[in-house]
Enzyme design. Structure first.
Site, mmCIF file in Angstrom:
data_model
loop_
_atom_site.group_PDB
_atom_site.id
_atom_site.type_symbol
_atom_site.label_atom_id
_atom_site.label_comp_id
_atom_site.label_asym_id
_atom_site.label_seq_id
_atom_site.Cartn_x
_atom_site.Cartn_y
_atom_site.Cartn_z
ATOM 1 N N GLY A 193 0.811 -1.221 0.000
ATOM 2 C CA GLY A 193 0.000 0.000 0.000
ATOM 3 C C GLY A 193 0.840 1.265 0.000
ATOM 4 C CG HIS A 235 5.234 4.908 -5.061
ATOM 5 N ND1 HIS A 235 5.764 4.139 -6.069
ATOM 6 C CD2 HIS A 235 5.744 4.389 -3.900
ATOM 7 C CE1 HIS A 235 6.575 3.239 -5.557
ATOM 8 N NE2 HIS A 235 6.577 3.353 -4.237
ATOM 9 C CE LYS A 287 12.937 1.787 -3.542
ATOM 10 N NZ LYS A 287 12.318 1.018 -2.512
ATOM 11 C CG HIS A 335 3.293 0.585 -5.412
ATOM 12 N ND1 HIS A 335 3.415 1.708 -4.624
ATOM 13 C CD2 HIS A 335 3.972 -0.399 -4.762
ATOM 14 C CE1 HIS A 335 4.120 1.421 -3.549
ATOM 15 N NE2 HIS A 335 4.477 0.142 -3.604
#
Ligand code: AMP
Length: 285
Positions: free
Chosen positions: A34, A37, A152, A40
């Protein structure tokens, strides 16, 4: 645009997915914690380009946080996240409670040796066992055709690739490129912890890694490139630096101290604290 339907139990999740499978639809899965940004959402869009339906999950997994880490403070905004997912085209949000994921008596832990041992495996003991366990559960709950994870978190991606092979999960694990701010900082939910001044200095981590990549490609020895990048990150006010190292891109074994052997894929990875935030980043060499 209306938010995607939210299911909170494994039973409801499976009922929806069984309907889709009955129609012959393929399913992509994007697990998250959650505070979504653009990084995602790029995973959701990649899922849409590969499959008929995209399922995202939001679960702040307590077992991957150490006792002194930021579980309680971790940013949460399910309503905002649902809006973003709907704009990105996500079809279903799975948002289970901790009790749904770990009912009383839960006693199974998945550990991936080797690739999960160095780097964050050292800096965050137990972290990857928490990640591997929850991802194994989520992949069994959703049984997607494709599951998408960001580069990432490069070590996490390699741990999950190993897990999927070793447990014969029959899912394609897809890595997605790191989404960055215009100044190079890798997008992260934890960037919310940065003060204005820290946010201005934060891109130095990515800049130091990018310069190290250029140096390594030009034949500078690994030890020298690492030391130069480390000095730059420390000069920008980061500290402590948990690691800043060149590793094999596949199994994350150590490379160096000399120049990179031609033909071997390397990855430079770093984790460093900046104020309240612990930032991680990595790049292909
Ligand atoms: P998180 O919610 O931070 O656990 O991340 C959920 C998924 O999004 C993981 O697969 C991450 O690697 C991925 N992700 C996080 N930040 C980024 C980013 N800046 N670019 C691409 N993927 C990301």
């Amino acid at each position: 645009m209306p938010s995607p339907p939210v299911v909170r139990s494994v039973a409801d999740l499976r009922a929806t997915l069984a309907g889709w499978r009955g129609e012959g639809l393929s399913i992509a899965f994007v697990p998250t914690m959650g505070a979504l940004h653009e990084g995602h959402l790029s995973l959701v869009r990649l899922g849409l380009s590969r499959c008929d339906r995209v399922v995202a999950s939001i679960f702040v997994n307590p077992t991957q946080f150490g006792p002194s880490e930021d579980l309680a403070a971790y940013p949460r905004d399910e309503a905002g996240d649902a809006g973003k997912l709907s704009v990105a085209g996500c079809h279903l949000l799975f948002a289970p409670s901790a009790a749904e994921m770990y009912p009383p008596g839960a006693a199974t832990v998945v550990t991936v040796s080797g690739v999960s041992e160095p780097l964050d495996g050292q800096a965050r003991p137990g972290h990857f066992a928490g990640v591997a366990t929850v991802v194994a559960k989520l992949l069994n709950q959703v049984r997607p055709d494709v599951a998408i994870f960001g580069e990432k978190d490069y070590q996490q991606l390699q741990v999950i690739r190993r897990l999927a092979i070793d447990l014969d999960l029959g899912v394609e694990i897809l890595g997605a490129p790191t989404a960055r701010a215009a100044d190079g900082l890798a997008l992260s939910s934890r960037n919310a912890y940065l003060t204005e001044d820290e946010r201005r200095r934060a891109p130095e981590l990515a800049a130091a890694l990018a310069d190290a990549v250029l140096a390594l490609r030009a034949g500078v020895p690994v030890a020298e490139a690492e030391a130069q990048a480390l000095g730059r990150v420390q000069a920008a006010g980061f500290g402590p630096v948990d690691y800043l190292e060149v590793r094999d891109a596949g199994d994350l074994s150590r490379m160096g101290p000399g120049p990179l052997p031609p033909g071997r894929a390397g990855r430079i990875l770093a984790a460093a604290r900046l104020g309240r935030a612990r930032l991680i980043d990595n790049m292909a060499i």
